[in-house]
Structures are given as structure tokens and as C-alpha cells.
Write an enzyme that holds these catalytic residues in place. Structure first.
Site, mmCIF file in Angstrom:
data_model
loop_
_atom_site.group_PDB
_atom_site.id
_atom_site.type_symbol
_atom_site.label_atom_id
_atom_site.label_comp_id
_atom_site.label_asym_id
_atom_site.label_seq_id
_atom_site.Cartn_x
_atom_site.Cartn_y
_atom_site.Cartn_z
ATOM 1 C CG HIS A 84 -0.385 -0.052 2.525
ATOM 2 N ND1 HIS A 84 -0.079 1.083 3.225
ATOM 3 C CD2 HIS A 84 -0.042 -1.093 3.317
ATOM 4 C CE1 HIS A 84 0.429 0.734 4.408
ATOM 5 N NE2 HIS A 84 0.476 -0.577 4.485
ATOM 6 C CG ASP A 86 -2.895 3.944 2.811
ATOM 7 O OD1 ASP A 86 -2.479 2.925 2.244
ATOM 8 O OD2 ASP A 86 -3.702 3.906 3.765
ATOM 9 C CG ASP A 117 2.924 0.210 7.369
ATOM 10 O OD1 ASP A 117 2.484 -0.501 6.458
ATOM 11 O OD2 ASP A 117 2.222 0.625 8.309
ATOM 12 C CD GLU A 151 -2.863 -1.765 5.412
ATOM 13 O OE1 GLU A 151 -2.938 -2.837 6.045
ATOM 14 O OE2 GLU A 151 -2.340 -0.734 5.918
ATOM 15 C CD GLU A 152 -1.045 2.590 7.712
ATOM 16 O OE1 GLU A 152 -1.508 2.367 8.844
ATOM 17 O OE2 GLU A 152 0.038 2.143 7.340
ATOM 18 C CD GLU A 177 1.376 -4.155 5.156
ATOM 19 O OE1 GLU A 177 2.265 -3.570 5.811
ATOM 20 O OE2 GLU A 177 0.254 -3.666 4.932
ATOM 21 C CG HIS A 374 2.305 2.636 12.191
ATOM 22 N ND1 HIS A 374 0.996 2.403 12.525
ATOM 23 C CD2 HIS A 374 2.382 2.436 10.861
ATOM 24 C CE1 HIS A 374 0.310 2.069 11.437
ATOM 25 N NE2 HIS A 374 1.144 2.074 10.411
HETATM 26 ZN ZN ZN Z 1 1.102 -1.596 6.104
#
Ligand code: ZN
Length: 406
Positions: A84, A86, A117, A151-152, A177, A374
Site C-alpha cells: 500500500h 498510504d 509501511d 490500507e491504514e 508488508e 509507525h
Molecule cells: Zn502496512
């Protein structure tokens, strides 16, 4: 191809991955420079479409939900690579060792927002495809490379749209991922439940004439918390959990509240459904006069589409004996001469749709490390980025080759 021939191909692929490493890193740096929060991914999608054209995909397009897609080949078996575009939002940029949108190479890693991520994953799958093209390797497969959106906030919603709205039906999905170059075969699920009590509003100076919905919620919260002792358990995922994560009522400080709503975050085992989750919660709280529903997650794509749907993201687990896992293992062995460790993810991914809802065999493999996801030290190791691209180049060949064996 026999295994000696496959090892030879693996060697050529590893070589080409190294030759393309700088180009792959430049693409990743460009992606990091583009802010792409959920629902606002257009510029990152366009940059990905441009790269998919540059590497020579046979077809490049943006689907109705605004995902970036590239196709290589026209074979019978459809393999979808997903990562992803985003990213999680930066809470406090001053905590970052480098500005989040300014990619920096330090200690053999590229740093920047989304590196782990999941922009490192996007660069990986795009360059897996680039290696196939450069070496003119093909087989009885159609390879789709997807730079995914949304996705987030709503994992799986963009993939659902590709399948159910745009009619693309992959036989298998591989998610880039964070796995630190190992394999992942499942994840816990998650969902949101709204629990509500109602009362009767009156002026706060005469509370005995009303019914206080917040007070009615107190035993309900205790019951929701107590449910943790009996939630489903699983040999691999451990125990399900639920937590009251939000509480709301009318914003009227001088009235007895007529309603109270608690939000519950529940982590689920594969096999739990909307009906089973709601039934267990209702059994616990309806005797106390409360109601429970699964709310819709509001979702808008950058193309202006509404994809609202239940805030329910099922868990999934690929069986240990599934051939897809064997293909992943064989790919790792041909490239690096060793079996890749297999585990499950602690977080949720687009696999909630592909495997959890649609039942498409799904596997995870990526160069990124979970500890940077994150986090303010968000980064991806450059050597791992190159190795992962090689994996994604060899995987489709291994996939159709092993099927031919059977
Ligand atoms: Zn992710």
C-alpha cells in the site's frame, strides 16, 4: 524447469536485482517525498504508474478506487502483488531523527515516512516485476502489481473494490508488508462494535425524574471487560482480546444524558464472523438493556468513490501444508539456499479481504522490519530491499513451475 535450472535463473535474478538497486532506491525515495495519507494518495499513485510504465509493464492503469496497477504477461494463473501507498500520519515531526518526507540513506538503510509501511514494499514488488521484464522471463502466469490505497484506515477495502467492482480475480495474493525477509501466513482479525444504552433526558437539577444512560453503561462496561476471560483462543494466535476504547454521550453538561455509546475494539481469531462476534456480545449485554452493532467505516477514495462498509476485518491463516507456502519456501531456497522462517502477523493487512473475506490463498513477504512500522525511526534496509525484489521476480516462475510438477 528442474531445480538446477531454477537455481541458475535465481542467480541471474539476484544479479539483475543488484544491477537495478539504485534505480529501485530512487523510486522509493520519490515515494517517500510524496505525502500520501489515507484517501489522499493520488500523487503517489501517479508516481507509481509512471514507474510501472518505465519498467515496461504490458499494461498500466488506475482502477476505479484509485489503486495503481501494472500487468506483466497473459498466462493462465493470476498472481497479485500488493503493497500500500498510504502511510500512517506523523503525530510529531520533531520526534523524527530526519524530516519524515525527506528520504535519507544512513547505516545502509533508507529512512523516511512509510519506508517500512509500506513504500519499501511497493518499491519491492515493482522492481520484482522490473527484473522479470529486463531478463525477459515469462511463464503461464499473469502478474499484477498493485500499489494499493486506503490500507491504514480500512485495510482490504481497496482490494475488495478491485475484485468486486472492477472484476479482477487473482488466484493468489502476495503482500509485501513487513516480514524481515521471512514468510507470513496469517493474522488476527479486528472489528469495531458500538454498544449503546438509552435513558431519559431531564434537567440535571432534577435527576430523579430522568434515566441516566451513562450510569446504565457502567455494568455494561464491566461485562464487556469480563468477557476477555472467555474469548476464543487459537493455537497460533493465542487469545482474542477486546477493549472499550471510546465512550461518548450528548454534549450537554446540565442534562441527564439520554444516551451513551461505548466503542469496543475486538481482536479476533480466524473463523470468527460478524454474526458470531455480535451474538457473543449481545448475549452478555442485552440482559443489561444495552444494544450492539458493527458500525460502517466511512471510506472515500481519492477518485471520489464512497466505499463505506462494515468495520470488520476478518483474521486468516493459510494451512501449514498449503502449496503456496511451499512455493514461498522454494523461492527462498533457490535464492539463498535456506528455508525461510514462517510466522503470522500481529497487525492487520489487506489480507483481511483477500484471505479473510474472499478466501484467496494469501502469503506475506517483505524486506521491511516490523519494529520500524509507525515509528519515528521508520526505515528499510537497502540490502534487504534488493533481496526482496529478487524474491518477487522468482516467485511467479516458481509458482507455475511447481504447479507443472503436480
Ligand atoms: Zn502496512
Amino acid at each position: 524447469m528442474n531445480s538446477a535450472e531454477m537455481n541458475k535463473v535465481a542467480e541471474r535474478i539476484a544479479h539483475k536485482a543488484s544491477a537495478l538497486a539504485l534505480q529501485q532506491q530512487r523510486f522509493l525515495a520519490d515515494l517517500i517525498r510524496i505525502r500520501s495519507y489515507t484517501g489522499d494518495e493520488r500523487a503517489a499513485v501517479e508516481r507509481t504508474l509512471q514507474e510501472l510504465r518505465t519498467i515496461g509493464c504490458d499494461e498500466v492503469w488506475m482502477d476505479s478506487a484509485g489503486n495503481a496497477l501494472g500487468r506483466i504477461g497473459n498466462g493462465r494463473r493470476v498472481i497479485l502483488y500488493n503493497a500500500h501507498l498510504d502511510t500512517n500520519e506523523v503525530a510529531d515531526a520533531s520526534e523524527w531523527p530526519h524530516p519524515p518526507l525527506e528520504p535519507v540513506i544512513e547505516n545502509g538503510a533508507m529512512w523516511g515516512l512509510g519506508a517500512s509501511d509500506c513504500k519499501g514494499g511497493v518499491a519491492t514488488i515493482v522492481y520484482g516485476a522490473a527484473i522479470l521484464k529486463e531478463l525477459a522471463l515469462s511463464g503461464d502466469f499473469t502478474l499484477l502489481v498493485m500499489g494499493a490505497t486506503l490500507e491504514e484506515d480500512a485495510e482490504g477495502f481497496a482490494l475488495r473494490s478491485l475484485v468486486e467492482r472492477d472484476g479482477v480475480h487473482p488466484d493468489t495474493v502476495v503482500l509485501a508488508e513487513a516480514t524481515d525477509l521471512t514468510l507470513r501466513r496469517g493474522q488476527r482479525g479486528r472489528c469495531e462494535i458500538r454498544v449503546r444504552t438509552t435513558g431519559k433526558a431531564v434537567h440535571a437539577s432534577t435527576p430523579h425524574l430522568g434515566e441516566n444512560a451513562i450510569l446504565k453503561m457502567m455494568p455494561v462496561i464491566a461485562e464487556l471487560e469480563a468477557m476477555n476471560a472467555e474469548l476464543p483462543t487459537h493455537a497460533i494466535f493465542g487469545k482474542g482480546t477486546q477493549v472499550v476504547s471510546l465512550i461518548e454521550g450528548p454534549h450537554t453538561p446540565n442534562s441527564v444524558p439520554s444516551w451513551c455509546e461505548a466503542t469496543v475494539d475486538r481482536r479476533m481469531m480466524p473463523g470468527e464472523t460478524m454474526a458470531s462476534v455480535l451474538a457473543s456480545i449481545r448475549a452478555a449485554i442485552e440482559p443489561l438493556g444495552a444494544t450492539a452493532t458493527i458500525p460502517d467505516q466511512p471510506v472515500s477514495t481519492h477518485t471520489g468513490l464512497r466505499l463505506d462498509g462494515p468495520s470488520f476485518y476478518p483474521g486468516w491463516l493459510l494451512e501449514q501444508t498449503h502449496p503456496l507456502l511451499a512455493v514461498g519456501q522454494a523461492t527462498g531456497r533457490a535464492l539463498w539456499g535456506e528455508s525461510l522462517p514462517v510466522d503470522v502477523w500481529r497487525f492487520s493487512t489487506d489480507g483481511a479481504y483477500s484471505a479473510g473475506a474472499a478466501g484467496i490463498p494469501t502469503l506475506g513477504f517483505g524486506p521491511q522490519e516490523e519494529r520500524y512500522v509507525h515509528a519515528a525511526d521508520d526505515q528499510v534496509d537497502l540490502a534487504k530491499l534488493t533481496k526482496a525484489a529478487a524474491f518477487y521476480a522468482l516467485f511467479p516462475l516458481m509458482f507455475v513451475n511447481r504447479e507443472g510438477d503436480q
